[in-house]
Enzyme design. Sequence first.
Site, PDB file in Angstrom:
ATOM      1  N   TYR A 199      32.072 -21.150   5.223  1.00 37.58           N
ATOM      2  CA  TYR A 199      31.810 -19.856   4.599  1.00 37.58           C
ATOM      3  C   TYR A 199      32.984 -18.952   4.931  1.00 37.58           C
ATOM      4  O   TYR A 199      33.117 -18.474   6.057  1.00 37.58           O
ATOM      5  CB  TYR A 199      30.499 -19.269   5.122  1.00 37.58           C
ATOM      6  CG  TYR A 199      30.093 -17.949   4.487  1.00 37.58           C
ATOM      7  CD1 TYR A 199      30.747 -17.431   3.375  1.00 37.58           C
ATOM      8  CD2 TYR A 199      29.029 -17.221   4.999  1.00 37.58           C
ATOM      9  CE1 TYR A 199      30.368 -16.243   2.794  1.00 37.58           C
ATOM     10  CE2 TYR A 199      28.629 -16.017   4.426  1.00 37.58           C
ATOM     11  CZ  TYR A 199      29.297 -15.532   3.325  1.00 37.58           C
ATOM     12  OH  TYR A 199      28.916 -14.335   2.757  1.00 37.58           O
ATOM     13  N   LYS A 236      32.511 -22.130   0.590  1.00 34.49           N
ATOM     14  CA  LYS A 236      31.972 -20.958  -0.096  1.00 34.49           C
ATOM     15  C   LYS A 236      33.061 -19.893  -0.048  1.00 34.49           C
ATOM     16  O   LYS A 236      33.308 -19.291   0.983  1.00 34.49           O
ATOM     17  CB  LYS A 236      30.697 -20.456   0.576  1.00 34.49           C
ATOM     18  CG  LYS A 236      30.123 -19.187  -0.068  1.00 34.49           C
ATOM     19  CD  LYS A 236      28.933 -18.662   0.707  1.00 34.49           C
ATOM     20  CE  LYS A 236      28.413 -17.364   0.118  1.00 34.49           C
ATOM     21  NZ  LYS A 236      27.282 -16.798   0.921  1.00 34.49           N
ATOM     22  N   ILE A 262      26.768 -19.392  -4.996  1.00 39.32           N
ATOM     23  CA  ILE A 262      25.806 -18.943  -3.985  1.00 39.32           C
ATOM     24  C   ILE A 262      25.616 -17.444  -4.174  1.00 39.32           C
ATOM     25  O   ILE A 262      26.561 -16.661  -4.061  1.00 39.32           O
ATOM     26  CB  ILE A 262      26.304 -19.264  -2.571  1.00 39.32           C
ATOM     27  CG1 ILE A 262      26.432 -20.775  -2.402  1.00 39.32           C
ATOM     28  CG2 ILE A 262      25.353 -18.693  -1.516  1.00 39.32           C
ATOM     29  CD1 ILE A 262      27.062 -21.197  -1.093  1.00 39.32           C
TER      30      ILE A 262
END
Length: 304
Positions: free
Chosen positions: A136, A164, A206
Site C-alpha cells: 500500500y 495499491k 480499491i
Amino acid sequence: MNINWNGVFPAISTQFNNDGSINYESNARMLEQLINDGIDGIIALGTIGENLSLTPQEKRDFIKHTVDTVKGRIIVLSGCAENTAQAAAQYAKDIQDSGVDGLMLLPAMVYRGCAKETLTHYQTVARATKLPIMIYNNPVTYGVDIDIEMTAVLAKESNIVAIKESTTDTRRLTELQSRFGDRFTLLCGVDDIALESILLGATGWISGLTNVFPQESVALMKLARSGRLKEARELYRWFMPLLRLDTIPKLVQAIKLAEQIVGRGSENVRAPRLILEGEERTYVENTIKHALATRIDLSKFNLN
C-alpha cells in the site's frame, strides 16, 4: 505466486455499536449486500476499517468473522498496519491460516522510516508469512513513498505480488509497468483518479465510496475495461463529487455517514475520530442528496 486481484474492492468500514463495541451483525449484513451488488473482493481493516482503532485481538477476531461470513465467495484481503515490523509479522503469522487471501501491507505507523527502514519492514513481514502481499503506497497519508527503486528491491520477494498505488500521480502506473511489466498486479487506491488509472493499466480499484454505491463502481470498471469511454465518462462525471469524499482528511467519517444515509451502516466511529458536525456534515449530506437525485439508470448501459 498466481493471484487474481482484479476488479472492484471496497475497503469496508468496521461497524460499531453505540457503546463502541464492534457490530458484527451489521458488518455481516454489509458484506452480503456488497457481494449481491457484484463486487470482486474486499479489504478489511484498512484505513476505512479504522485498523489502528482496534485492539490486536479485535483485529484477529474481525478478520476471522469476515472470512467466515464471506465463505470464499469473493476475495478477502486484510490490512496490516502496525507500529513495528515485528508486530506486523506476528499479525501476518496469526491470520495466514484463517482463510484470508492476502495482506495489504502498510509502512510502519507513527515512525516514518527512511528507505532502508521501510524496505526492512516489508521484507520482515514478507519473509514471515506465506500469504501474498499487496504494497500500500500512500505517501500523501503515511509520509513514505515506496518509489521505483525501492519497488525493485521488493520485487525480489516472491510473495509481494501487488501494489495499491495511491501517490495521486498517475504517471507512476506507467513507470511501474515500464520497469516491471506484469510482475505486479496494479490497483488504483485513489477514488477520484479511478477512471484515469484503469485506462492506464490498473486492473483493480480499491475504493471507499464503493461501499455506498457498489453497483455504479462495478459499472464504471466494466465500461472502462471494455473501452466504452463515452459511457464511462458520463458515469464518472456523476460519480466525481462522491469520489472526492474519499480524499478529504475525515474520509472515514464521511464514508460512514454516507453509508448511514443510504441505509448500509452506521456512522459510529471510535475516538479520537468524532462524527461529523456543522458544515462538514452538511457538505456530505448535500453531496449524497444530489447524487441520489441525479442517479443514473445503469440499465441503459446494458452490462449484463
